[in-house]
Design a protein around this motif. Sequence first.
Motif, mmCIF file in Angstrom:
data_model
loop_
_atom_site.group_PDB
_atom_site.id
_atom_site.type_symbol
_atom_site.label_atom_id
_atom_site.label_comp_id
_atom_site.label_asym_id
_atom_site.label_seq_id
_atom_site.Cartn_x
_atom_site.Cartn_y
_atom_site.Cartn_z
ATOM 1 N N GLU A 1 0.971 -1.181 0.129
ATOM 2 C CA GLU A 1 0.150 0.085 -0.092
ATOM 3 C C GLU A 1 0.717 1.336 -0.074
ATOM 4 O O GLU A 1 1.676 1.734 0.878
ATOM 5 C CB GLU A 1 -1.021 -0.045 1.153
ATOM 6 N N GLU A 2 0.739 1.964 -1.213
ATOM 7 C CA GLU A 2 1.623 3.269 -1.185
ATOM 8 C C GLU A 2 0.967 4.168 -1.709
ATOM 9 O O GLU A 2 -0.233 4.094 -2.421
ATOM 10 C CB GLU A 2 2.800 2.771 -2.297
ATOM 11 N N LEU A 3 1.519 5.577 -1.476
ATOM 12 C CA LEU A 3 1.015 6.813 -1.978
ATOM 13 C C LEU A 3 1.282 6.710 -3.291
ATOM 14 O O LEU A 3 2.298 7.016 -3.711
ATOM 15 C CB LEU A 3 1.569 8.070 -1.175
ATOM 16 N N LEU A 4 0.137 6.834 -4.202
ATOM 17 C CA LEU A 4 0.407 6.972 -5.822
ATOM 18 C C LEU A 4 0.907 8.419 -6.073
ATOM 19 O O LEU A 4 1.732 8.531 -6.730
ATOM 20 C CB LEU A 4 -0.728 6.370 -6.383
ATOM 21 N N CYS A 5 0.165 9.216 -5.788
ATOM 22 C CA CYS A 5 0.242 10.688 -6.107
ATOM 23 C C CYS A 5 -0.719 11.509 -5.224
ATOM 24 O O CYS A 5 -1.797 11.231 -4.666
ATOM 25 C CB CYS A 5 -0.173 10.949 -7.567
ATOM 26 N N LEU A 6 -0.476 12.903 -5.170
ATOM 27 C CA LEU A 6 -1.176 13.927 -4.557
ATOM 28 C C LEU A 6 -1.297 14.957 -5.684
ATOM 29 O O LEU A 6 -0.273 15.873 -6.122
ATOM 30 C CB LEU A 6 -0.198 14.434 -3.464
ATOM 31 N N LEU A 7 -2.374 14.990 -6.090
ATOM 32 C CA LEU A 7 -3.070 15.984 -7.223
ATOM 33 C C LEU A 7 -3.520 17.335 -6.781
ATOM 34 O O LEU A 7 -4.764 17.161 -6.230
ATOM 35 C CB LEU A 7 -3.961 15.234 -8.187
ATOM 36 N N PRO A 8 -2.929 18.292 -6.967
ATOM 37 C CA PRO A 8 -3.704 19.556 -6.504
ATOM 38 C C PRO A 8 -4.788 20.053 -7.573
ATOM 39 O O PRO A 8 -4.484 19.961 -8.736
ATOM 40 C CB PRO A 8 -2.788 20.567 -6.491
ATOM 41 N N LEU A 9 -6.047 20.362 -6.976
ATOM 42 C CA LEU A 9 -7.074 20.715 -7.950
ATOM 43 C C LEU A 9 -7.642 22.188 -7.550
ATOM 44 O O LEU A 9 -7.758 22.448 -6.704
ATOM 45 C CB LEU A 9 -8.177 19.827 -7.595
ATOM 46 N N THR A 10 -7.373 22.887 -8.672
ATOM 47 C CA THR A 10 -7.621 24.131 -8.620
ATOM 48 C C THR A 10 -9.029 24.333 -9.142
ATOM 49 O O THR A 10 -9.360 23.645 -10.248
ATOM 50 C CB THR A 10 -6.619 25.062 -9.641
ATOM 51 N N GLY A 11 -9.870 25.374 -8.729
ATOM 52 C CA GLY A 11 -11.010 25.652 -9.044
ATOM 53 C C GLY A 11 -12.067 24.514 -8.606
ATOM 54 O O GLY A 11 -11.977 24.064 -7.551
ATOM 55 N N ARG A 12 -13.001 24.147 -9.580
ATOM 56 C CA ARG A 12 -13.925 23.176 -9.018
ATOM 57 C C ARG A 12 -13.558 21.831 -9.256
ATOM 58 O O ARG A 12 -12.443 21.431 -9.686
ATOM 59 C CB ARG A 12 -15.172 23.152 -10.212
ATOM 60 N N THR A 13 -14.059 21.013 -8.128
ATOM 61 C CA THR A 13 -13.501 19.561 -8.137
ATOM 62 C C THR A 13 -14.706 18.560 -8.641
ATOM 63 O O THR A 13 -15.282 17.922 -7.653
ATOM 64 C CB THR A 13 -13.247 19.326 -6.552
ATOM 65 N N THR A 14 -15.173 18.624 -9.951
ATOM 66 C CA THR A 14 -16.249 17.795 -10.402
ATOM 67 C C THR A 14 -15.452 16.356 -10.564
ATOM 68 O O THR A 14 -14.376 16.320 -10.633
ATOM 69 C CB THR A 14 -16.600 18.533 -11.360
ATOM 70 N N GLY A 15 -16.323 15.414 -10.794
ATOM 71 C CA GLY A 15 -16.148 14.096 -11.267
ATOM 72 C C GLY A 15 -15.350 14.132 -12.377
ATOM 73 O O GLY A 15 -14.213 13.290 -12.653
ATOM 74 N N GLU A 16 -15.511 14.945 -13.422
ATOM 75 C CA GLU A 16 -15.019 14.915 -14.692
ATOM 76 C C GLU A 16 -13.464 15.519 -14.581
ATOM 77 O O GLU A 16 -12.460 14.886 -15.265
ATOM 78 C CB GLU A 16 -15.688 15.889 -15.678
ATOM 79 N N ILE A 17 -13.239 16.579 -13.761
ATOM 80 C CA ILE A 17 -12.033 17.157 -13.383
ATOM 81 C C ILE A 17 -11.138 16.109 -12.494
ATOM 82 O O ILE A 17 -9.821 15.959 -13.021
ATOM 83 C CB ILE A 17 -12.121 18.339 -12.666
ATOM 84 N N ILE A 18 -11.464 15.440 -11.855
ATOM 85 C CA ILE A 18 -10.796 14.508 -11.017
ATOM 86 C C ILE A 18 -10.455 13.344 -11.837
ATOM 87 O O ILE A 18 -9.282 12.850 -11.891
ATOM 88 C CB ILE A 18 -11.621 13.963 -9.786
ATOM 89 N N PHE A 19 -11.416 12.986 -12.921
ATOM 90 C CA PHE A 19 -11.106 11.836 -13.618
ATOM 91 C C PHE A 19 -10.007 12.029 -14.757
ATOM 92 O O PHE A 19 -9.248 11.237 -15.000
ATOM 93 C CB PHE A 19 -12.285 11.484 -14.429
ATOM 94 N N THR A 20 -10.170 13.344 -15.173
ATOM 95 C CA THR A 20 -9.284 14.038 -16.131
ATOM 96 C C THR A 20 -7.854 13.848 -15.562
ATOM 97 O O THR A 20 -6.745 13.365 -16.144
ATOM 98 C CB THR A 20 -9.645 15.115 -16.580
ATOM 99 N N GLU A 21 -7.872 14.516 -14.242
ATOM 100 C CA GLU A 21 -6.456 14.622 -13.582
ATOM 101 C C GLU A 21 -5.642 13.291 -13.334
ATOM 102 O O GLU A 21 -4.564 13.147 -13.618
ATOM 103 C CB GLU A 21 -6.394 15.270 -12.343
#
Length: 571
Positions: free
Chosen positions: A215-235
Amino acid sequence: MKRKVDFENHQFKSDWTDRFCFIVPDHAKSKPTCLICTQTVAVCKTDNLKWHFNTMHAASFNANYPPESDQRKQKIANMITSYKHSVSTISKSTSAQESATAASLQVSWNLAKAKKPFADAELMKSCAVAMVSKVLHHDEKQKKTVVELLKQVPLSANTATRRVEVLAADCFSHLLTDLKKAEAISLAIDSSRDRTDMEQLSVFARFFDGKTFREELLCLLPLTGRTTGEIIFTELTQFFVKNGLYVGKIVSIVTDGAPSMVGQHKGLVSRLSAVNPALLAFHCIIHKSVLCAKLCGKMKETMDTVTRLVNFVRESSSLQHGLFRAMLDEMSAEHKDLLLHNDVCWLTQEFKMFLIDNDMMGYVFFLCDIMSHLNCLNLQLQVEAFQSKVKLLEKDIQGRKLHFPRLREHCEKNNMGEDQVMQDFVSSLAKNFYERFEYIPKLSSDILLFLRQPFSVSADGQWTAEAKKLWPSIDEAALQMEVLEMGTSDVLKAQHTDVGVNDFWTTWFPKLDSETPELLQCSYSQCSPPHTYDRNRLSNAHLDQCLRIVTTEYRPDIRSIASSQCCHFSH
């Protein structure tokens, strides 16, 4: 075809030293080096060395030191000695610099693991120098040598920052290598805002690396602006593509149940399910237990009152805080201070001294007892067992109160009878847990039983049909045959008895791909869901590197990293 010099295996001849003043240093991939000007030639051939000597040195050197003369031999011997001495000096300096860099890397690794500021590195150097001065005070020569070595270790805040970047990159490289080999990946995704109100999406991965489940940290993604499902999926998909990972390997995902995660059409889970229709989605157990424990009515009024009192004692009044700490010292209490309050974390028994005249004390003790049971759930994550325990608590609150020791003691001292509000709360808690975790036994109880006790489950049971629903590509008939063959192996039975569940499957897992492909897909359930306990307060400065080092089980080869760096003594 064009000749390739690298494959011609040219050998250096000993007489070239006397004829052309060349030697070959004693290190890997060394090239012929001129003793007069220390230049090298690319190819170890007679013509190359002869051309260099005749063009650069022949006229003057042959005039002063004629061929075959004793003076020439002595001069060449002196040049060889001088060259080796200079090389040795450079080698020692390089080795010392590499050692200093390795020490700097180790200190930076320890600081990051302990979640300490980079600026503390210089403090650690000062402490090390002071310790050596005291420990070796009787040996001035040794003390001076060690102190000088310690002072050469670069440990400024900027240096520590660069070291953390290198160490985190090394761990991430190992992680990517293992993930690319893994057949299945399970993700746990959560988001929280840092101090600058930047939404940070933390993604943990669970996978089998060929030897064990990680079990490892894969990534930490900063999300600017809105945090919709589409944005999270894209990132998330962009991160996978950038690092050469395949989204289709994701077999399960755990989220906090937010609409952006589990929305029916636009949520992250639904978008990932379009890539892998067999994707399993889970709601975070800890988060669901918090929802189950939401207070209402009289209990909420009691908790709100206690919260205001706690915050008053802890934050609003330094006088009250000091008096409370003094009281804890007099009582020899287990805790020496009062933490800021959280609904499902704790209620301290010692706090009753500040509430002794309060009519709500019965409810305070009840909440203290029930929260202690919820704390155990959060630590152990044994939901099925806790559901049975809640049923026991529901009966116990109406009778002897064996599992409510604080409440029982309070009732006995004050001749209190049964309270319907408390009984209703426990009944509501039991109902809430049943409704919110109803999916667990329906989804995979038989499959989980097979994974835990593979030799106690019938091959023609209903669980193979459930496995077929979860993984449509499975051949159910082949799966049943494979389970029967597995059940006849005395070796596997003995191994399962001697080791734990994880060790059993990790030992046998590498053999599944070729021997039992249907069992391989079922065993992917071992990869899901992740259950990491890491929930962090986040900041922006080198956040990904720091959090990766804190959570990783990988260990970088510090000496190898140091040797690959441009090492120098600096601060």
